[in-house]
Design a protein around this motif. Structure first.
Motif, PDB file in Angstrom:
ATOM      1  N   ASN A 198       3.908   5.599 -13.250  1.00  0.00           N
ATOM      2  CA  ASN A 198       4.971   4.287 -12.005  1.00  0.00           C
ATOM      3  C   ASN A 198       4.344   2.947 -13.374  1.00  0.00           C
ATOM      4  OD1 ASN A 198       6.046   2.595  -9.902  1.00  0.00           O
ATOM      5  ND2 ASN A 198       4.631   3.528  -9.244  1.00  0.00           N
ATOM      6  N   ASP A 199       4.566   3.117 -14.673  1.00  0.00           N
ATOM      7  CA  ASP A 199       4.014   1.342 -15.123  1.00  0.00           C
ATOM      8  C   ASP A 199       4.483   0.789 -13.932  1.00  0.00           C
ATOM      9  OD1 ASP A 199       3.812   3.216 -17.841  1.00  0.00           O
ATOM     10  OD2 ASP A 199       5.915   2.584 -18.624  1.00  0.00           O
ATOM     11  N   SER A 247       0.958  -1.307  -0.092  1.00  0.00           N
ATOM     12  CA  SER A 247       0.216  -0.104  -0.030  1.00  0.00           C
ATOM     13  C   SER A 247       0.756   1.232   0.248  1.00  0.00           C
ATOM     14  CB  SER A 247      -0.662  -0.105   1.297  1.00  0.00           C
ATOM     15  OG  SER A 247       0.015   0.444   2.436  1.00  0.00           O
ATOM     16  N   ILE A 248       0.316   2.432  -0.227  1.00  0.00           N
ATOM     17  CA  ILE A 248       0.937   3.936  -0.797  1.00  0.00           C
ATOM     18  C   ILE A 248       0.567   4.368   0.583  1.00  0.00           C
ATOM     19  CG2 ILE A 248       1.669   4.003  -3.428  1.00  0.00           C
ATOM     20  CD1 ILE A 248      -0.527   4.543  -3.811  1.00  0.00           C
ATOM     21  N   GLN A 249      -0.155   3.985   2.008  1.00  0.00           N
ATOM     22  CA  GLN A 249      -1.081   4.818   2.492  1.00  0.00           C
ATOM     23  C   GLN A 249       0.448   5.628   3.466  1.00  0.00           C
ATOM     24  OE1 GLN A 249      -3.755   2.566   5.207  1.00  0.00           O
ATOM     25  NE2 GLN A 249      -5.101   2.573   3.987  1.00  0.00           N
ATOM     26  N   ASN A 250       0.152   6.425   4.391  1.00  0.00           N
ATOM     27  CA  ASN A 250       0.802   7.186   5.387  1.00  0.00           C
ATOM     28  C   ASN A 250       1.441   6.166   6.593  1.00  0.00           C
ATOM     29  OD1 ASN A 250       2.435   8.928   6.888  1.00  0.00           O
ATOM     30  ND2 ASN A 250       0.990  10.454   6.570  1.00  0.00           N
ATOM     31  N   PRO A 251       2.443   6.029   6.562  1.00  0.00           N
ATOM     32  CA  PRO A 251       2.703   5.089   8.055  1.00  0.00           C
ATOM     33  C   PRO A 251       2.587   5.043   9.271  1.00  0.00           C
ATOM     34  CG  PRO A 251       4.926   6.028   7.385  1.00  0.00           C
ATOM     35  CD  PRO A 251       3.026   6.050   6.523  1.00  0.00           C
ATOM     36  N   THR A 278       1.133   3.729 -24.665  1.00  0.00           N
ATOM     37  CA  THR A 278       1.686   4.171 -23.253  1.00  0.00           C
ATOM     38  C   THR A 278       0.402   4.766 -22.150  1.00  0.00           C
ATOM     39  OG1 THR A 278       1.817   6.795 -24.761  1.00  0.00           O
ATOM     40  CG2 THR A 278       3.713   5.352 -24.464  1.00  0.00           C
ATOM     41  N   VAL A 279      -0.786   4.236 -22.641  1.00  0.00           N
ATOM     42  CA  VAL A 279      -2.284   4.900 -21.704  1.00  0.00           C
ATOM     43  C   VAL A 279      -2.862   3.870 -20.902  1.00  0.00           C
ATOM     44  CG1 VAL A 279      -4.555   5.698 -22.231  1.00  0.00           C
ATOM     45  CG2 VAL A 279      -2.796   6.622 -23.980  1.00  0.00           C
ATOM     46  N   CYS A 280      -2.861   4.056 -20.059  1.00  0.00           N
ATOM     47  CA  CYS A 280      -3.087   3.075 -18.839  1.00  0.00           C
ATOM     48  C   CYS A 280      -4.441   2.664 -19.537  1.00  0.00           C
ATOM     49  CB  CYS A 280      -3.486   3.577 -17.282  1.00  0.00           C
ATOM     50  SG  CYS A 280      -4.038   2.022 -16.432  1.00  0.00           S
ATOM     51  N   PRO A 281      -5.284   0.894 -19.597  1.00  0.00           N
ATOM     52  CA  PRO A 281      -6.658   0.669 -20.027  1.00  0.00           C
ATOM     53  C   PRO A 281      -7.748   0.881 -18.965  1.00  0.00           C
ATOM     54  CG  PRO A 281      -4.917  -0.768 -20.072  1.00  0.00           C
ATOM     55  CD  PRO A 281      -4.016  -0.012 -20.004  1.00  0.00           C
ATOM     56  N   LEU A 282      -6.859   1.959 -17.721  1.00  0.00           N
ATOM     57  CA  LEU A 282      -8.072   1.733 -16.652  1.00  0.00           C
ATOM     58  C   LEU A 282      -8.489   3.840 -16.559  1.00  0.00           C
ATOM     59  CD1 LEU A 282      -6.881  -0.319 -13.812  1.00  0.00           C
ATOM     60  CD2 LEU A 282      -9.460  -0.771 -15.415  1.00  0.00           C
ATOM     61  N   CYS A 283      -7.068   3.942 -16.729  1.00  0.00           N
ATOM     62  CA  CYS A 283      -7.841   5.528 -16.614  1.00  0.00           C
ATOM     63  C   CYS A 283      -8.315   6.569 -17.507  1.00  0.00           C
ATOM     64  CB  CYS A 283      -6.738   6.223 -15.943  1.00  0.00           C
ATOM     65  SG  CYS A 283      -5.041   5.994 -16.029  1.00  0.00           S
ATOM     66  N   VAL A 288       0.097  -4.220 -18.917  1.00  0.00           N
ATOM     67  CA  VAL A 288       0.985  -3.560 -18.197  1.00  0.00           C
ATOM     68  C   VAL A 288      -0.413  -1.495 -17.610  1.00  0.00           C
ATOM     69  CG1 VAL A 288       2.846  -0.955 -18.304  1.00  0.00           C
ATOM     70  CG2 VAL A 288       2.848  -3.079 -19.116  1.00  0.00           C
ATOM     71  N   PHE A 289      -0.383  -1.265 -16.420  1.00  0.00           N
ATOM     72  CA  PHE A 289      -1.555   0.169 -16.135  1.00  0.00           C
ATOM     73  C   PHE A 289      -0.376   0.392 -14.990  1.00  0.00           C
ATOM     74  CE2 PHE A 289      -2.968  -4.747 -15.960  1.00  0.00           C
ATOM     75  CZ  PHE A 289      -4.642  -4.258 -17.086  1.00  0.00           C
ATOM     76  N   CYS A 290      -1.092   1.900 -15.240  1.00  0.00           N
ATOM     77  CA  CYS A 290      -0.361   2.728 -13.504  1.00  0.00           C
ATOM     78  C   CYS A 290      -0.440   1.720 -12.008  1.00  0.00           C
ATOM     79  CB  CYS A 290      -1.503   3.899 -13.330  1.00  0.00           C
ATOM     80  SG  CYS A 290      -1.617   5.446 -15.069  1.00  0.00           S
ATOM     81  N   TYR A 291       0.372   2.246 -11.540  1.00  0.00           N
ATOM     82  CA  TYR A 291       0.879   1.590  -9.980  1.00  0.00           C
ATOM     83  C   TYR A 291      -0.954   1.321  -9.465  1.00  0.00           C
ATOM     84  CZ  TYR A 291       1.581  -0.616  -5.498  1.00  0.00           C
ATOM     85  OH  TYR A 291       1.411  -0.981  -4.426  1.00  0.00           O
ATOM     86  N   ARG A 292      -1.273   2.901  -9.494  1.00  0.00           N
ATOM     87  CA  ARG A 292      -2.113   3.026  -8.654  1.00  0.00           C
ATOM     88  C   ARG A 292      -3.535   2.839  -9.285  1.00  0.00           C
ATOM     89  NH1 ARG A 292      -3.835   7.096  -4.833  1.00  0.00           N
ATOM     90  NH2 ARG A 292      -1.435   8.258  -5.154  1.00  0.00           N
ATOM     91  N   CYS A 293      -3.218   2.686 -10.709  1.00  0.00           N
ATOM     92  CA  CYS A 293      -5.035   2.152 -11.323  1.00  0.00           C
ATOM     93  C   CYS A 293      -4.640   0.476 -10.856  1.00  0.00           C
ATOM     94  CB  CYS A 293      -4.650   2.195 -12.452  1.00  0.00           C
ATOM     95  SG  CYS A 293      -5.337   4.240 -12.889  1.00  0.00           S
ATOM     96  N   ALA A 294      -3.839  -0.166 -10.900  1.00  0.00           N
ATOM     97  CA  ALA A 294      -4.164  -1.159 -10.678  1.00  0.00           C
ATOM     98  C   ALA A 294      -4.158  -1.812  -9.506  1.00  0.00           C
ATOM     99  CB  ALA A 294      -2.391  -1.867 -11.381  1.00  0.00           C
ATOM    100  N   TYR A 295      -3.163  -1.115  -8.616  1.00  0.00           N
ATOM    101  CA  TYR A 295      -3.410  -1.938  -7.096  1.00  0.00           C
ATOM    102  C   TYR A 295      -4.622  -1.922  -6.053  1.00  0.00           C
ATOM    103  CZ  TYR A 295      -3.187  -1.370  -2.456  1.00  0.00           C
ATOM    104  OH  TYR A 295      -2.993  -1.626  -0.632  1.00  0.00           O
TER     105      TYR A 295
END
Length: 353
Positions: free
Chosen positions: A307-308, A139-143, A296-301, A317-324
């Motif tokens: 951040n491939d 995750s990318i949350q604030n620790p 070069t375009v993310c299929p989700l957003c 391949v997606f953006c990390y945030r989209c795929a996560y």
């Protein structure tokens, strides 16, 4: 010393108390069936996600419903769970005589709830803990956030809760072996029952119960007959399932042993997924709603990827945030539909990055 422990492995003909090996064997029977069926559904979902993906996503609920029908049939017919009846055991009320035929209503419902709901809640709790561990790693949350501290507290306390749960069961088993306790499991104690062996009178009583049911079904009103037909249909489903489980139980136990002992083979089966079909050729006038025209375009957003990140199950391949967030919510690849977990996210490093 040998004489003192002789009762652990041997029982007299007049002793109705089952040995520790019998009660442990009947518990391992259903414990082996679940992971084997889970693996079969997983293989089906990987081979055809569109058809069997629903079975994979709702496996716990479907298995619990099937288990409920199976245990309800055997508790009402034989006063025992499926695995207990398979090993010639039955349940009687604590402190009652061995000749008791049917469980009282209170003990019946407590036995049914504990047999079905406890394994379901335990599996769900383990999945929640595993998901929290993955979120802690990926995750990318604030620790220092509140949610992050809650996750750490739950993950830190869960091993001690699990240790206490296992120690509780171990204590009952040791008391059953060494001090002739009435129950080998605390769940039996909570249900207010104990296990004993089936007798010839019990077998004759079950046969007479079936004959009486068939006789009474011919002299009842229309509403009662409809209810009887529905009950028989559910009983037939449970009986057919139990018969198939009886025939395939040793095969399921073998599957459970095979996939738990050969961890490397299991990991290979997770990675050797079928190749997804090629996307529609973008030079044609046709357009795929799942994939953008630009690489070069993310299929989700539908924006330039940041951040491939590739999915190890499909290669898209997606953006990390989209795929996560998509994988965390749906547990599958958004393009191919293959079952996917957070650990299948792979960071891609470009030469100029």
């Amino acid at each position: 010393m040998a004489e003192r422990g002789a009762h652990i492995t041997t029982t007299s003909a007049s002793d109705d108390r089952p040995s520790i090996f019998e009660v442990v064997a009947q518990e391992s029977l259903m414990a082996a069936a679940r992971p084997a069926l889970h693996h079969i559904v997983k293989v089906l979902a990987e081979s055809n996600p569109s058809r069997y993906g629903t079975l994979w996503r709702w496996f716990d609920e479907l298995y619990t419903l099937l288990d409920w029908l199976l245990q309800q049939h055997y508790l009402s017919w034989a006063s025992a769970s499926f695995s207990e009846n398979f090993y010639g055991l039955k349940r009687i009320t604590l402190g009652k005589e061995v000749g008791q035929r049917n469980l009282p209503r209170k003990e019946y419902w407590k036995s049914l709830l504990l047999l079905v709901l406890i394994p379901y809640l335990r599996v769900k709790l383990e999945k929640i803990v595993n998901r929290l561990r993955e979120e802690q790693d990926y995750s990318i949350q604030n620790p220092t956030s509140f949610h992050k501290r809650c996750y750490k507290a739950i993950l830190a306390s869960y091993p001690f809760v699990k240790l206490g749960w296992e120690a509780w069961f171990l204590f009952y088993q040791l008391r059953y072996i060494l001090w002739n306790g009435k129950n080998h499991s605390p769940l039996l104690r909570l249900a207010g029952v104990q296990l004993t062996r089936l007798t010839m009178e019990d077998l004759h009583a079950m046969e007479k119960q079936e004959e009486m049911t068939n006789t009474l079904s011919n002299a009842v009103s229309l509403s009662q007959r409809i209810r009887s037909i529905l009950k028989k249909a559910l009983g037939a489903v449970a009986l057919s399932v139990s018969s198939s489980l009886s025939l395939g139980v040793f095969f399921l136990q073998f599957l459970d042993w095979w996939y738990s002992a050969e961890n490397q083979e299991t990991l290979k089966s997770l990675n050797n997924l079928p190749v997804p079909p090629p996307p529609i050729h973008f030079e044609l006038e046709t357009y795929s709603p799942l994939l953008p025209k630009l690489k070069t375009v993310c299929p989700l957003c539908r924006k330039v990827r940041v951040n491939d990140t590739a999915l190890g199950t499909s290669g898209y391949v997606f953006c990390y945030r989209c795929a996560y967030y998509y994988v965390k919510t749906h547990q599958r690849c958004p393009v191919s539909g293959y079952p996917t977990e957070l650990q299948h996210l792979i960071k891609l490093y470009t030469p100029d990055g």
